[in-house]
Write a protein that holds these residues in place. Sequence first.
Motif, PDB file in Angstrom:
ATOM      1  N   GLY A   1       6.294  -8.397  -7.331  1.00  0.00           N
ATOM      2  CA  GLY A   1       7.251  -7.998  -6.793  1.00  0.00           C
ATOM      3  C   GLY A   1       8.187  -9.044  -7.919  1.00  0.00           C
ATOM      4  N   ILE A   2       8.041  -9.504  -8.512  1.00  0.00           N
ATOM      5  CA  ILE A   2       9.348 -10.781  -9.166  1.00  0.00           C
ATOM      6  C   ILE A   2       9.835 -10.023 -10.483  1.00  0.00           C
ATOM      7  N   PRO A   3      10.817  -8.811 -10.411  1.00  0.00           N
ATOM      8  CA  PRO A   3      12.049  -9.030 -11.620  1.00  0.00           C
ATOM      9  C   PRO A   3      12.549  -9.714 -12.386  1.00  0.00           C
TER      10      PRO A   3
ATOM     11  N   ARG B   1       7.458 -11.438 -18.510  1.00  0.00           N
ATOM     12  CA  ARG B   1       8.969  -9.990 -17.403  1.00  0.00           C
ATOM     13  C   ARG B   1       8.386  -8.665 -17.331  1.00  0.00           C
TER      14      ARG B   1
ATOM     15  N   GLU C   1      16.298  -1.314  -9.001  1.00  0.00           N
ATOM     16  CA  GLU C   1      15.833  -2.120  -9.411  1.00  0.00           C
ATOM     17  C   GLU C   1      17.242  -2.628 -10.584  1.00  0.00           C
ATOM     18  N   GLU C   2      16.959  -0.851 -10.919  1.00  0.00           N
ATOM     19  CA  GLU C   2      18.378  -1.321 -12.375  1.00  0.00           C
ATOM     20  C   GLU C   2      19.313  -1.206 -12.242  1.00  0.00           C
TER      21      GLU C   2
ATOM     22  N   GLU D   1       7.032  -7.708 -12.342  1.00  0.00           N
ATOM     23  CA  GLU D   1       7.400  -6.797 -11.517  1.00  0.00           C
ATOM     24  C   GLU D   1       6.772  -6.754 -10.066  1.00  0.00           C
ATOM     25  N   GLN D   2       5.828  -5.757 -11.215  1.00  0.00           N
ATOM     26  CA  GLN D   2       4.535  -4.719 -10.317  1.00  0.00           C
ATOM     27  C   GLN D   2       3.739  -6.005 -10.109  1.00  0.00           C
TER      28      GLN D   2
ATOM     29  N   ARG E   1      17.463  -6.644 -18.787  1.00  0.00           N
ATOM     30  CA  ARG E   1      16.956  -5.832 -18.172  1.00  0.00           C
ATOM     31  C   ARG E   1      19.184  -5.675 -19.199  1.00  0.00           C
TER      32      ARG E   1
END
Lengths: 339, 339
Positions: free
Chosen positions: B202-204, B194, A60-61, B198-199, A252
């Motif tokens: 499940g959305i980055p 943000r 994911e990174e 994600e955790q 990110r």
Amino acid sequence: MKHKKLKTLGLLIAVAVLSTVVTRAQDPLPSWNEGTTKQIIIEFVKATTDQSSPKFVPSEERIATFDQDGTLWVEHPMYTQVTYCLERVPALVEKKPELKNREPFKTVLSGNREAIAKLSQDDLMKILAATLTGMSVDDFNAEAKKWIAEAKDPRWKRPYTELTYQPMKEVMEYLRANGYKTYIVTGGGQDFVRVYAEQTYGIPPEQVVGTAGGTKYGYDKAGKPFLTKEPKLLLNDNNAGKPEGIHLMIGRRPSVAFGNSTGDRQMLEYTKAGDGARLAMLVLHDDAEREYAYGPAQGLPDTKVGTFTQALYDEAKKNGWTVISMKNDWKVIFPFENK
Amino acid sequence: MKHKKLKTLGLLIAVAVLSTVVTRAQDPLPSWNEGTTKQIIIEFVKATTDQSSPKFVPSEERIATFDQDGTLWVEHPMYTQVTYCLERVPALVEKKPELKNREPFKTVLSGNREAIAKLSQDDLMKILAATLTGMSVDDFNAEAKKWIAEAKDPRWKRPYTELTYQPMKEVMEYLRANGYKTYIVTGGGQDFVRVYAEQTYGIPPEQVVGTAGGTKYGYDKAGKPFLTKEPKLLLNDNNAGKPEGIHLMIGRRPSVAFGNSTGDRQMLEYTKAGDGARLAMLVLHDDAEREYAYGPAQGLPDTKVGTFTQALYDEAKKNGWTVISMKNDWKVIFPFENK
């Protein structure tokens, strides 16, 4: 005995041919010459995708950012988008006749190339604002798409979308095959680049970060909603604007960044300043024969488009960024050379 | 004979049990009650992913956008982010003692809940600006992450990230399993959401569109680059700002949009105005027992947080948006009810 020797020889040749084929098939970067630069890319990808490596990067990174003009395609003698805007002026004047005798539109309409080349930055900004805003998002997309399909570069007589760098396309595909999300981070207009990025590079609109203006939501006479492109700058995606745009749009820090000019400096700095393995690379245009040669770093002319200064070169060396020599590192420049 | 009958009966029971298990395993939305609403979602997904259907949507265009507060998690009695900002005030005043006797910080420090609840929109904006900007992006992320891990909702005594709607999580997973890219499009702060999206969903980070401020690139004393959060608003991702934000950050019109309040109206209009199959849904909070009930559309109180007006209800009916009744359509509300 003789017969057996021949058989052995035949077998050896077969093995050699086969292994060449296999090596070729396995080579993710066939348009790159063997050497340090190619090796750095391959070793980086292997290390960051190997769970047992201290350089491993969770999937994911895995974010890779690429400048466009001069990094993924030709930027000389003029940014493609500027050519687009200049060529839109006649259609603009047809809709707004009051601009006909007003500068800088008058100069553009004159067709005098020398005078057009001398237009100031301010004049260019006026032309960009007038040709890129004031219409609906859908109309803009349709116009830009049509132009991109028809316009041709004056030197190669080919569509601009064919003047992409094959070695860079291979890098993007190789990264994607290894779980990296590839982004374009361009000083060019976000909406303009989105029009062709998916077909040209396999990069969807949502992975194009560029200089972006605001839009305004409204309704047509039938009550159908639409967005109008406004002459309001939200993000100048150049220099410090690149990491700022990356934060806004991606959120990110990239693991990988490719650029080719001082406008990419901060993006590469920001990428490299993160923890763990990072890859930062700069394309040096040092191939006057196959493409162009420019950039004072190599004693080459400073053409003001995609400037690669000595200071940038020094920072690259100091910070462990790799400079890609188009001349020495790239076996072919354009995809059509392979055909 | 008797023995054979028993055997047959046993077999029948086994088949019945098995088929229940299979049906359950195949039901992509087990927390939804059977009915029209659930059926609309399932039929939409089937039609848009079936190449032989006239409603087929190519995979690259499968974009689904979700409002957050009130659509994916609880927004009452106060938006979680506002709670965060209020709770950050003591730490802020410690760093900037000059704010101690200045309004609205003084009121927040007093702990007087009635007075805090009466703070004006302007006062709240001052608190948000002071607690969400002026620090580095990395510091903000670390602070917000810590708070989210520790803070608890006063009614359920659970972390906010557990007060998500299980039926909506199933919709997002179901869409993703069918090639849809799921986005949060929130009036809340983009950087704040943000931190946990994600955790939690499940959305980055790159798929969170929210109210966003500018950042400023700079260097620390050691020459290491970093981004500072600036009190400059780039995108107010509410109302018309939602389709504008979608264009900026995604660059495509969604096929699917879920919301719950007047702030989502334009996002749903914009989604529905596209060609082909589109799905627009609004969550109605009509379950006072299991969650909250509010919204004048149903003669419920207007709590000013997540307003669902009669006008919105009428537009939903007129435009073919589906209204989801939490009370009738959802078998369970929260993930922890299943445990």
